[in-house]
Write a protein that holds these residues in place. Sequence first.
Motif, short mmCIF file in Angstrom:
data_model
loop_
_atom_site.label_atom_id
_atom_site.label_comp_id
_atom_site.label_asym_id
_atom_site.label_seq_id
_atom_site.Cartn_x
_atom_site.Cartn_y
_atom_site.Cartn_z
N THR A 446 0.84 -1.20 0.00
CA THR A 446 0.00 0.00 0.00
C THR A 446 0.87 1.24 0.00
O THR A 446 2.04 1.23 0.38
CB THR A 446 -0.90 0.03 1.25
OG1 THR A 446 -0.08 0.13 2.41
CG2 THR A 446 -1.76 -1.23 1.33
N ASN A 447 0.30 2.30 -0.44
CA ASN A 447 0.83 3.63 -0.19
C ASN A 447 -0.34 4.49 0.25
O ASN A 447 -1.39 3.96 0.63
CB ASN A 447 1.60 4.16 -1.40
CG ASN A 447 0.70 4.28 -2.64
OD1 ASN A 447 -0.49 4.47 -2.50
ND2 ASN A 447 1.30 4.18 -3.80
N THR A 448 -0.19 5.76 0.15
CA THR A 448 -1.23 6.63 0.72
C THR A 448 -2.50 6.65 -0.12
O THR A 448 -3.58 6.96 0.40
CB THR A 448 -0.69 8.07 0.87
OG1 THR A 448 -0.25 8.53 -0.43
CG2 THR A 448 0.47 8.10 1.83
N GLY A 493 -4.78 6.60 4.70
CA GLY A 493 -5.10 6.20 6.07
C GLY A 493 -6.47 5.59 6.22
O GLY A 493 -7.06 5.64 7.30
N THR A 494 -6.97 4.98 5.18
CA THR A 494 -8.34 4.44 5.22
C THR A 494 -8.31 2.93 5.08
O THR A 494 -7.59 2.37 4.26
CB THR A 494 -9.19 5.06 4.09
OG1 THR A 494 -9.19 6.48 4.25
CG2 THR A 494 -10.61 4.54 4.13
N PRO A 522 -1.37 6.51 6.01
CA PRO A 522 -1.78 7.90 6.21
C PRO A 522 -0.79 8.84 5.52
O PRO A 522 0.38 8.52 5.31
CB PRO A 522 -1.71 8.07 7.72
CG PRO A 522 -1.76 6.68 8.27
CD PRO A 522 -1.04 5.84 7.28
N GLU A 523 -1.24 10.04 5.21
CA GLU A 523 -0.37 11.06 4.63
C GLU A 523 0.53 11.63 5.74
O GLU A 523 0.26 11.47 6.94
CB GLU A 523 -1.21 12.18 4.00
CG GLU A 523 -1.56 11.93 2.53
CD GLU A 523 -0.36 12.06 1.62
OE1 GLU A 523 0.77 12.30 2.10
OE2 GLU A 523 -0.55 11.86 0.39
N GLY A 547 -6.62 13.11 4.32
CA GLY A 547 -7.08 11.74 4.50
C GLY A 547 -7.39 11.47 5.95
O GLY A 547 -7.77 12.37 6.71
N ASN A 548 -7.20 10.21 6.33
CA ASN A 548 -7.58 9.78 7.67
C ASN A 548 -6.38 9.29 8.44
O ASN A 548 -5.39 8.81 7.86
CB ASN A 548 -8.63 8.65 7.59
CG ASN A 548 -9.90 9.09 6.90
OD1 ASN A 548 -10.46 10.12 7.26
ND2 ASN A 548 -10.35 8.31 5.91
#
Length: 609
Positions: A446-448, A493-494, A522-523, A547-548
């Motif tokens: 994953t990434n952001t 971040g989701t 998350p960012e 984001g979250n």
Amino acid sequence: MFGPGEIGEPTVSTNTSSISLNWTSPLGEVFKYRLEWHDGGAPKIVYTNKTFAVLSDLIPGTSYTISVNAVAGDDKTEGHRHTFTSVTRPGEIGEPTVSTNTSSISLNWTSPLGEVFKYRLEWHDGGAPKIVYTNKTFAVLSDLIPGTSYTISVNAVAGDDKTEGHRHTFTSVTKPEVVRNITVTNITTSSMSVMWTKPEGNSSFYRVQWTNGIVTGSDNVTQTHKTITNLTAGVQYEITVTAVTDEGSTDGQSASVSQYTRPGEIGEPTVSTNTSSISLNWTSPLGEVFKYRLEWHDGGAPKIVYTNKTFAVLSDLIPGTSYTISVNAVAGDDKTEGHRHTFTSVTKPEVVRNITVTNITTSSMSVMWTKPEGNSSFYRVQWTNGIVTGSDNVTQTHKTITNLTAGVQYEITVTAVTDEGSTDGQSASVSQYTRPGEIGEPTVSTNTSSISLNWTSPLGEVFKYRLEWHDGGAPKIVYTNKTFAVLSDLIPGTSYTISVNAVAGDDKTEGHRHTFTSVTKPEVVRNITVTNITTSSMSVMWTKPEGNSSFYRVQWTNGIVTGSDNVTQTHKTITNLTAGVQYEITVTAVTDEGSTDGQSASVSQYTSK
């Protein structure tokens, strides 16, 4: 002078035209003899010196008065005349004409020359004779036994009622009576037996004759039965039986009977069937046929039809039903039948209805159908994927097919079959894919803003893959024919719920969904700053990242001592620091589950001295 003596009684013999006389001389002397005779007319006189004489040129059957006397030497002195009568024999009758029937013989004859007083008839069959007299030249001998040979004699009798002419003797045979109770039995295609009752009276043999109008046969038999052979099948024969007498020339009245031979058996029929009819074609048997009789049944009441053709269609039959069928030829009398050629034929079962497939798995599926109209004994279920084929016979209207390959299309046919297993109805077919297998555990990175997935193909075949993901809101769905995918444009971040499953070639049958969660990173936090710096503390502040995130991990170190704290606010006061020392402070946004960290933001700051 005394005359000569009287002659002795003469001996007399007669025939039809003369009278012969012999006599003895009288005592004494005789010069000659005087003979005189007449039949009532002028007398004739002759002289002889002999003691015998023949009176000739007489009329047959005629009474003559005859006198014979001796004459003395003076040629005039006569002895006493010896007078008597004698009758010439009547002539023989002409050849009679004879006609006979069963109990009498009729005779006609011509009178002989001369005179006849009456006729004597005598006849017998070897036993006591019968005698009658008639003054006519015809007679009927009656009350005779049929078929019997009679010896008959007819002769004329002269007027003296005792002198008879030559007996004309011959034989004649009464006609035999007609045979009785003539019947025909044991009728086959090439023979029949004829039987009868012996007629009244006598006969020595029977003449049996038969004809079909073209070919004629005959035989003489002594029994009251005859088997006639070498006949033509299905043909009418006229059979006559005639009683015949010993000499073979006197036939009685014939008794006749007509009879057809049995027609031959038909050739093996060719049969074709559908669900409601059976079509038959056959070859005609040898001989003649008037029509054909067809009978069929399925175990119940039979149906019968007639046709003059060598084909027929039995219709309105029940699908999938075994019929016993017989076909035989019928002769022209509309009753004599050939051997019945009997066989069974089965109508095709109807097609099964409402075929459906349920309970589809990666290795099995259940097929169900509705029983067809009519009858069937079992169902042949066949399936193939084009490479591997399977088959099974079942009596229920369903079948679970196992050991299939995942994600593969199977053509399934269901055919109703009759009892004997050789008559199939029309097949009903359905195509269905097995469910594809479940994918292997995917690898996730994953990434952001994206989640990258890689997975292994399941066993079997796959047409494409379906990917679905959501973060609790409306899902997104995409399809791919590759074993990797990148879910992009995600919220940092989701946590996303993701499912991946294989889809079969029908573009609708899906494998089990492999579902899991993955969280975007998350960012990085923004605008990190340090304030309120003292000798032992400082405050760090930042702006919430896009984001979250669920909390922030704040970490600090002077290279020797390290500290860390998780906070949910966007600031943190760090205490217990050492005066005049540089601290490296990092702030990292962290997701809910606490295991996914975003990129850290760092700041360096000295405490006051």
